[in-house]
Write a protein that holds these residues in place. Structure first.
Motif, PDB file in Angstrom:
ATOM      1  N   ARG A   1     -51.539  15.900  47.170  1.00 30.30           N
ATOM      2  CA  ARG A   1     -52.072  14.476  47.124  1.00 30.30           C
ATOM      3  C   ARG A   1     -52.038  14.067  45.886  1.00 30.30           C
ATOM      4  N   ILE A   2     -51.934  12.663  45.609  1.00 24.14           N
ATOM      5  CA  ILE A   2     -52.099  12.184  44.252  1.00 24.14           C
ATOM      6  C   ILE A   2     -53.648  12.137  43.691  1.00 24.14           C
ATOM      7  N   LYS A   3     -53.885  12.220  42.622  1.00 24.51           N
ATOM      8  CA  LYS A   3     -55.120  12.288  42.054  1.00 24.51           C
ATOM      9  C   LYS A   3     -55.549  10.996  42.116  1.00 24.51           C
ATOM     10  N   VAL A   4     -56.770  10.810  42.310  1.00 21.94           N
ATOM     11  CA  VAL A   4     -57.493   9.231  42.123  1.00 21.94           C
ATOM     12  C   VAL A   4     -57.463   8.866  40.745  1.00 21.94           C
ATOM     13  N   LEU A   5     -57.210   7.855  40.442  1.00 17.73           N
ATOM     14  CA  LEU A   5     -57.231   7.299  39.042  1.00 17.73           C
ATOM     15  C   LEU A   5     -58.673   7.077  38.574  1.00 17.73           C
ATOM     16  N   ASP A   6     -59.076   7.458  37.479  1.00 16.79           N
ATOM     17  CA  ASP A   6     -60.340   7.387  36.652  1.00 16.79           C
ATOM     18  C   ASP A   6     -60.133   6.037  35.944  1.00 16.79           C
ATOM     19  N   GLU A   7     -61.615   5.512  35.852  1.00 20.64           N
ATOM     20  CA  GLU A   7     -61.789   4.379  35.060  1.00 20.64           C
ATOM     21  C   GLU A   7     -61.215   4.554  33.570  1.00 20.64           C
ATOM     22  N   PRO A   8     -60.661   3.474  33.038  1.00 19.51           N
ATOM     23  CA  PRO A   8     -60.046   3.578  31.675  1.00 19.51           C
ATOM     24  C   PRO A   8     -60.855   3.891  30.634  1.00 19.51           C
ATOM     25  N   THR A   9     -60.486   4.472  29.807  1.00 19.83           N
ATOM     26  CA  THR A   9     -61.316   4.841  28.384  1.00 19.83           C
ATOM     27  C   THR A   9     -61.103   3.907  27.419  1.00 19.83           C
ATOM     28  N   LEU A  10     -61.908   3.240  27.027  1.00 24.98           N
ATOM     29  CA  LEU A  10     -61.587   2.057  25.932  1.00 24.98           C
ATOM     30  C   LEU A  10     -62.816   1.930  25.022  1.00 24.98           C
ATOM     31  N   PRO A  11     -62.638   2.088  23.900  1.00 29.51           N
ATOM     32  CA  PRO A  11     -61.640   2.391  22.939  1.00 29.51           C
ATOM     33  C   PRO A  11     -60.971   3.811  23.467  1.00 29.51           C
ATOM     34  N   GLU A  12     -59.928   4.209  23.188  1.00 30.90           N
ATOM     35  CA  GLU A  12     -59.317   5.567  23.261  1.00 30.90           C
ATOM     36  C   GLU A  12     -59.870   6.394  22.268  1.00 30.90           C
ATOM     37  N   PRO A  13     -60.239   7.788  22.467  1.00 26.88           N
ATOM     38  CA  PRO A  13     -60.760   8.706  21.248  1.00 26.88           C
ATOM     39  C   PRO A  13     -59.464   8.800  20.576  1.00 26.88           C
ATOM     40  N   PRO A  14     -59.603   9.301  19.341  1.00 31.60           N
ATOM     41  CA  PRO A  14     -58.583   9.389  18.263  1.00 31.60           C
ATOM     42  C   PRO A  14     -57.932  10.594  18.546  1.00 31.60           C
ATOM     43  N   ARG A  15     -56.599  10.457  18.375  1.00 27.80           N
ATOM     44  CA  ARG A  15     -55.710  11.802  18.353  1.00 27.80           C
ATOM     45  C   ARG A  15     -56.035  12.601  17.077  1.00 27.80           C
ATOM     46  N   HIS A  16     -55.527  13.960  17.375  1.00 28.05           N
ATOM     47  CA  HIS A  16     -55.654  14.988  16.124  1.00 28.05           C
ATOM     48  C   HIS A  16     -54.720  14.300  15.033  1.00 28.05           C
ATOM     49  N   GLY A  17     -55.442  14.065  13.807  1.00 18.10           N
ATOM     50  CA  GLY A  17     -54.564  13.765  12.685  1.00 18.10           C
ATOM     51  C   GLY A  17     -54.502  12.103  12.542  1.00 18.10           C
ATOM     52  N   GLU A  18     -55.354  11.476  13.363  1.00 21.11           N
ATOM     53  CA  GLU A  18     -55.461  10.022  13.449  1.00 21.11           C
ATOM     54  C   GLU A  18     -55.822   9.408  12.228  1.00 21.11           C
ATOM     55  N   ALA A  19     -56.867  10.133  11.728  1.00 24.89           N
ATOM     56  CA  ALA A  19     -57.567   9.619  10.153  1.00 24.89           C
ATOM     57  C   ALA A  19     -56.670   9.998   9.120  1.00 24.89           C
ATOM     58  N   GLY A  20     -55.447  10.629   9.293  1.00 22.23           N
ATOM     59  CA  GLY A  20     -54.642  10.802   8.034  1.00 22.23           C
ATOM     60  C   GLY A  20     -54.211  12.281   7.746  1.00 22.23           C
ATOM     61  N   ALA A  21     -53.274  12.493   6.906  1.00 23.89           N
ATOM     62  CA  ALA A  21     -52.952  13.715   6.495  1.00 23.89           C
ATOM     63  C   ALA A  21     -53.845  14.629   6.281  1.00 23.89           C
ATOM     64  N   GLU A  22     -54.651  14.373   5.614  1.00 18.28           N
ATOM     65  CA  GLU A  22     -55.763  15.485   4.932  1.00 18.28           C
ATOM     66  C   GLU A  22     -56.597  16.093   6.378  1.00 18.28           C
ATOM     67  N   GLU A  23     -56.521  15.310   7.762  1.00 17.57           N
ATOM     68  CA  GLU A  23     -57.283  15.901   8.661  1.00 17.57           C
ATOM     69  C   GLU A  23     -56.156  16.481   9.728  1.00 17.57           C
ATOM     70  N   CYS A  24     -54.715  16.437   9.348  1.00 14.43           N
ATOM     71  CA  CYS A  24     -53.816  16.794  10.365  1.00 14.43           C
ATOM     72  C   CYS A  24     -53.357  18.304  10.032  1.00 14.43           C
ATOM     73  N   GLU A  25     -53.164  18.984  11.425  1.00 12.99           N
ATOM     74  CA  GLU A  25     -53.212  20.126  11.382  1.00 12.99           C
ATOM     75  C   GLU A  25     -51.570  20.581  11.018  1.00 12.99           C
ATOM     76  N   ALA A  26     -50.923  19.717  11.582  1.00  9.52           N
ATOM     77  CA  ALA A  26     -49.292  19.931  11.267  1.00  9.52           C
ATOM     78  C   ALA A  26     -48.997  19.708   9.654  1.00  9.52           C
ATOM     79  N   CYS A  27     -49.617  18.531   9.078  1.00  5.87           N
ATOM     80  CA  CYS A  27     -49.273  18.526   7.708  1.00  5.87           C
ATOM     81  C   CYS A  27     -49.930  19.805   6.988  1.00  5.87           C
ATOM     82  N   GLY A  28     -51.031  20.427   7.325  1.00  5.57           N
ATOM     83  CA  GLY A  28     -51.893  21.578   6.616  1.00  5.57           C
ATOM     84  C   GLY A  28     -50.851  22.946   6.869  1.00  5.57           C
ATOM     85  N   SER A  29     -50.017  22.888   7.709  1.00  4.61           N
ATOM     86  CA  SER A  29     -49.458  24.389   8.014  1.00  4.61           C
ATOM     87  C   SER A  29     -48.541  24.482   7.007  1.00  4.61           C
ATOM     88  N   PRO A  30     -48.185  25.672   6.593  1.00  8.20           N
ATOM     89  CA  PRO A  30     -47.426  26.289   5.721  1.00  8.20           C
ATOM     90  C   PRO A  30     -46.098  26.156   6.160  1.00  8.20           C
TER      91      PRO A  30
END
Length: 200
Positions: A38-67
């Motif tokens: 069965r299809i899940k019941v839709l939750d209420e929207p979350t607004l504003p959306e939470p930030p994604r990983h690295g949203e604050a910039g390269a200094e907090e981005c796991e991909a950028c920090g990987s060698p």
């Protein structure tokens, strides 16, 4: 940041049980599950959306920090990675720019290179043999750093066609670790034949 639901979201049947459409994905030949669903019941929207990983910039981005050593292959502008733990499909890799950009932010030169890079990665995956198609997927809900998945569909496995391929990756037996590592090495070496550095 949006604080109010869009007109589209307001029209959704949030909190209601949604019936399956008669021609919906669960009735497709390529859908990997059967039985009572069965299809899940839709939750209420979350607004504003939470930030994604690295949203604050390269200094907090796991991909950028990987060698570079954590990637299969790199060059001056692009990096190709793979999960060190085996998946269930012949190959799954992630192409990402070295710089901290999402798709809509790619500088013109990187954007112009993207098509050629996707072709290069597909050729490297297909060089493994036994690969019928390479699916290209871009999801951006987890991280703000552009990462494009390239996923190999094994030749002859028609039931694994199309959009359900990542679902099959979740349920099929995992590839043996030594095979997975060898596959990643071969992809890296194939990429390096046209430049850049293989790291495995």
């Amino acid at each position: 940041m949006t604080l109010e639901p869009s007109d589209y979201v307001r029209r959704l049947p949030i909190g209601e049980r949604i019936p399956f459409p008669a021609e919906g994905i669960p009735f497709w030949e390529v859908f990997p599950y059967e039985g009572d669903l069965r299809i899940k019941v839709l939750d209420e929207p979350t607004l504003p959306e939470p930030p994604r990983h690295g949203e604050a910039g390269a200094e907090e981005c796991e991909a950028c920090g990987s060698p570079d050593s954590e990637f299969l292959w790199t060059d001056a502008h692009w990096r190709l990675g793979a999960d060190p733990e085996p998946g269930a499909l012949p190959a799954t890799v992630l192409l990402q720019p070295r710089g901290h950009y999402d798709l809509h932010e790619l500088p013109p030169q990187r954007a112009a290179e993207l098509g050629g890079m996707l072709q290069r990665v597909e050729r490297a995956i297909r060089s493994l043999g036994g690969v019928a198609r390479v699916h290209v997927n871009k999801w951006g809900d987890g991280g703000a750093h552009l990462h494009m998945f390239l996923i190999a569909r094994p030749e002859g496995m028609m039931q694994l066609r199309g959009t359900c391929l990542p679902l099959w990756d979740d349920v099929l037996p995992k590839v043996p670790k030594d095979v997975w590592q060898d596959t990643n090495r071969r992809i890296a070496e194939a990429m390096a034949t046209d430049g850049g550095t293989a790291h495995v």
